[in-house]
Design a protein around this motif. Structure first.
Motif, PDB file in Angstrom:
ATOM      1  N   SER A 140      44.992  41.994  74.217  1.00  0.00           N
ATOM      2  CA  SER A 140      46.128  41.092  74.375  1.00  0.00           C
ATOM      3  C   SER A 140      47.448  41.841  74.249  1.00  0.00           C
ATOM      4  O   SER A 140      47.484  43.050  73.971  1.00  0.00           O
ATOM      5  CB  SER A 140      46.060  39.984  73.327  1.00  0.00           C
ATOM      6  N   LEU A 142      49.448  41.710  71.916  1.00  0.00           N
ATOM      7  CA  LEU A 142      49.661  42.185  70.542  1.00  0.00           C
ATOM      8  C   LEU A 142      49.397  43.680  70.417  1.00  0.00           C
ATOM      9  O   LEU A 142      49.924  44.328  69.511  1.00  0.00           O
ATOM     10  CB  LEU A 142      48.745  41.437  69.572  1.00  0.00           C
ATOM     11  N   THR A 191      52.570  36.303  72.577  1.00  0.00           N
ATOM     12  CA  THR A 191      52.018  36.794  71.307  1.00  0.00           C
ATOM     13  C   THR A 191      51.882  35.660  70.293  1.00  0.00           C
ATOM     14  O   THR A 191      51.727  35.916  69.098  1.00  0.00           O
ATOM     15  CB  THR A 191      52.918  37.904  70.731  1.00  0.00           C
ATOM     16  N   VAL A 193      49.720  32.247  69.168  1.00  0.00           N
ATOM     17  CA  VAL A 193      48.415  31.603  69.341  1.00  0.00           C
ATOM     18  C   VAL A 193      48.606  30.147  69.730  1.00  0.00           C
ATOM     19  O   VAL A 193      49.263  29.386  69.017  1.00  0.00           O
ATOM     20  CB  VAL A 193      47.580  31.713  68.050  1.00  0.00           C
ATOM     21  N   VAL A 210      41.042  33.813  71.218  1.00  0.00           N
ATOM     22  CA  VAL A 210      42.372  33.205  71.172  1.00  0.00           C
ATOM     23  C   VAL A 210      42.868  32.868  72.574  1.00  0.00           C
ATOM     24  O   VAL A 210      42.806  33.695  73.484  1.00  0.00           O
ATOM     25  CB  VAL A 210      43.377  34.153  70.478  1.00  0.00           C
ATOM     26  N   TRP A 212      46.372  32.124  74.332  1.00  0.00           N
ATOM     27  CA  TRP A 212      47.768  32.401  74.022  1.00  0.00           C
ATOM     28  C   TRP A 212      48.693  31.420  74.736  1.00  0.00           C
ATOM     29  O   TRP A 212      48.395  30.951  75.836  1.00  0.00           O
ATOM     30  CB  TRP A 212      48.134  33.835  74.415  1.00  0.00           C
ATOM     31  N   GLU A 223      40.374  38.459  68.810  1.00  0.00           N
ATOM     32  CA  GLU A 223      41.329  39.073  67.879  1.00  0.00           C
ATOM     33  C   GLU A 223      40.765  39.026  66.458  1.00  0.00           C
ATOM     34  O   GLU A 223      40.153  38.033  66.057  1.00  0.00           O
ATOM     35  CB  GLU A 223      42.668  38.326  67.913  1.00  0.00           C
ATOM     36  N   GLU A 225      40.861  38.671  62.411  1.00  0.00           N
ATOM     37  CA  GLU A 225      41.564  37.689  61.580  1.00  0.00           C
ATOM     38  C   GLU A 225      42.866  38.249  61.028  1.00  0.00           C
ATOM     39  O   GLU A 225      43.865  37.537  60.904  1.00  0.00           O
ATOM     40  CB  GLU A 225      40.657  37.224  60.437  1.00  0.00           C
ATOM     41  N   ASP A 227      44.886  40.314  62.508  1.00  0.00           N
ATOM     42  CA  ASP A 227      45.913  40.406  63.543  1.00  0.00           C
ATOM     43  C   ASP A 227      46.612  39.076  63.791  1.00  0.00           C
ATOM     44  O   ASP A 227      47.749  39.054  64.268  1.00  0.00           O
ATOM     45  CB  ASP A 227      45.313  40.922  64.852  1.00  0.00           C
ATOM     46  N   ILE A 228      45.941  37.969  63.494  1.00  0.00           N
ATOM     47  CA  ILE A 228      46.558  36.647  63.713  1.00  0.00           C
ATOM     48  C   ILE A 228      46.689  35.893  62.390  1.00  0.00           C
ATOM     49  O   ILE A 228      46.669  34.661  62.361  1.00  0.00           O
ATOM     50  CB  ILE A 228      45.743  35.820  64.726  1.00  0.00           C
ATOM     51  N   PHE A 231      49.082  32.912  61.910  1.00  0.00           N
ATOM     52  CA  PHE A 231      48.835  31.642  62.604  1.00  0.00           C
ATOM     53  C   PHE A 231      47.749  30.848  61.881  1.00  0.00           C
ATOM     54  O   PHE A 231      46.740  30.453  62.475  1.00  0.00           O
ATOM     55  CB  PHE A 231      48.438  31.908  64.055  1.00  0.00           C
ATOM     56  N   GLN A 234      46.692  27.256  63.292  1.00  0.00           N
ATOM     57  CA  GLN A 234      45.732  27.216  64.394  1.00  0.00           C
ATOM     58  C   GLN A 234      44.315  27.515  63.894  1.00  0.00           C
ATOM     59  O   GLN A 234      43.344  26.929  64.391  1.00  0.00           O
ATOM     60  CB  GLN A 234      46.128  28.221  65.476  1.00  0.00           C
TER      61      GLN A 234
END
Length: 347
Positions: A140, A142, A191, A193, A210, A212, A223, A225, A227-228, A231, A234
């Motif tokens: 992605s 990111l 970038t 979610v 994910v 986007w 992704e 956990e 890295d996001i 969020f 979500q």
């Protein structure tokens, strides 16, 4: 916007990059890869670290290069290699990493650490070099990284298509100061979610599939956990939906115990007037006929297509049909619709 781009730029510039495309015919020819030849002598790298990662120097869970003596942790590669890990893998030294570029997003002069020879000439460890912001295949926005132009120049001979990709990018770059001020290499929503579709967990960390904001479903990526982590809303929404789904499945399983649903035909009940559970108005006679047609076909387990003309209310007939099933405790339902109408279906 600058803060977003800067956040993406600092992602492990010092870590090596890699290429993983075993089906690429061009790379197979370049490096003499033969599917029949199994016994060959590995290239001995003088700077290889025995039983240790060549990037961080630590041991454990190492990927061993198929053609040389380098070893790496999957997390130390750039872009990072995710599960499932390949059985046959070649390190960045043996396979050109720029083969995995999906698109070039931006170009600018950026600071980097100079080599010892350059530093002695310039009197400083930091110099500015031309770099390209790159999006990698299968990852992605990111995980976009900056690649020095000299790496591209070295790869032109091996990857002739790469020069074309760079030239096309240069043609599309904005010209003039006013255009540059408005130029955005990565849209912020790419970038962010939108929703989480699935979850999986390996030995190391949990991963989420994910969707986007602003991107189609064909650009969903797995992704980790971490890295996001920002969020959480979500993630909680996904976990709540999963819990509801498991509960519904358990309820449906209990209801179906004791009889064979395949052999027992569903009883068809025709609506003589617009159902009371539909608020906001009444169905037209032809829409009521369409609703009964859908219910009759469903009771006979027959697939159907609504082919009314535009503007006659195929959507409301479909919604009324699903609502009638919901009233009879038949759920859940799967709705496949254009991305632009999904929010309306949710409501």
């Amino acid at each position: 916007m600058s803060s977003l781009v800067e956040r993406l730029r600092v992602r492990s510039d010092s870590r090596p990059r890699y290429s993983l495309d075993e089906s690429d015919e061009e790379s197979d020819l370049l490096f003499g890869k033969s599917k029949k030849s199994e016994d060959f002598e590995k290239i001995v790298r003088d700077d290889a670290k025995e039983d240790s990662c060549n990037a961080c120097g630590e041991s454990g869970n190492l990927l061993v290069c198929e053609t040389c003596t380098y070893e790496y942790h999957p997390k130390c590669l750039m872009p990072r290699l995710k599960a499932p890990l390949p059985t046959a893998w070649r390190c960045p030294k043996c396979v050109n990493p720029l083969n995995d570029i999906e698109k070039i997003l931006d170009c600018e002069m950026r600071p980097t650490v100079a080599d010892d020879g350059d530093a002695s000439k310039l009197g400083s460890k930091q110099i500015f070099v031309k770099q390209y912001l790159v999006k990698w295949k299968g990852l992605s926005y990111l995980h976009c990284t900056w690649v020095p132009e000299k790496e591209f120049i070295k790869a032109y001979k091996e990857l002739p298509r790469l020069r074309t990709k760079v030239n096309n990018f240069r043609k599309q770059m904005p010209v003039g100061n006013s255009s540059e001020d408005d130029f955005v290499p990565i849209r912020p929503e790419y970038t962010m979610v939108d929703r989480i579709l699935a979850c999986r967990q390996d030995d190391q960390e949990k991963e989420y599939l994910v969707k986007w904001v602003g991107l189609n479903y064909d650009e969903c990526y797995w992704e980790s956990e971490s890295d996001i982590a920002s969020f959480q809303q979500q993630i909680e929404n996904f976990n709540r939906l999963q819990s509801r789904y498991r509960k519904l499945r358990k309820q449906k399983s209990n209801v179906r115990d004791g009889f064979d649903s395949k052999n027992k035909s569903k009883e068809f009940q025709q609506f003589e007037k617009s159902p009371e559970f539909l608020p906001g108005g009444e169905l037209h006679p032809y829409q009521l006929e369409g609703l009964n047609f859908l219910r009759f076909s469903w009771s006979k387990q027959t697939h159907v297509i609504l082919a009314d003309e535009m503007g006659l209310g195929k959507t409301i007939q479909s919604i009324a049909f699903l609502a009638s099933l919901y009233e009879e405790n038949v759920s859940p339902h799967l709705v496949v619709a254009p991305l632009s109408t999904l929010r309306n279906w949710e409501r």
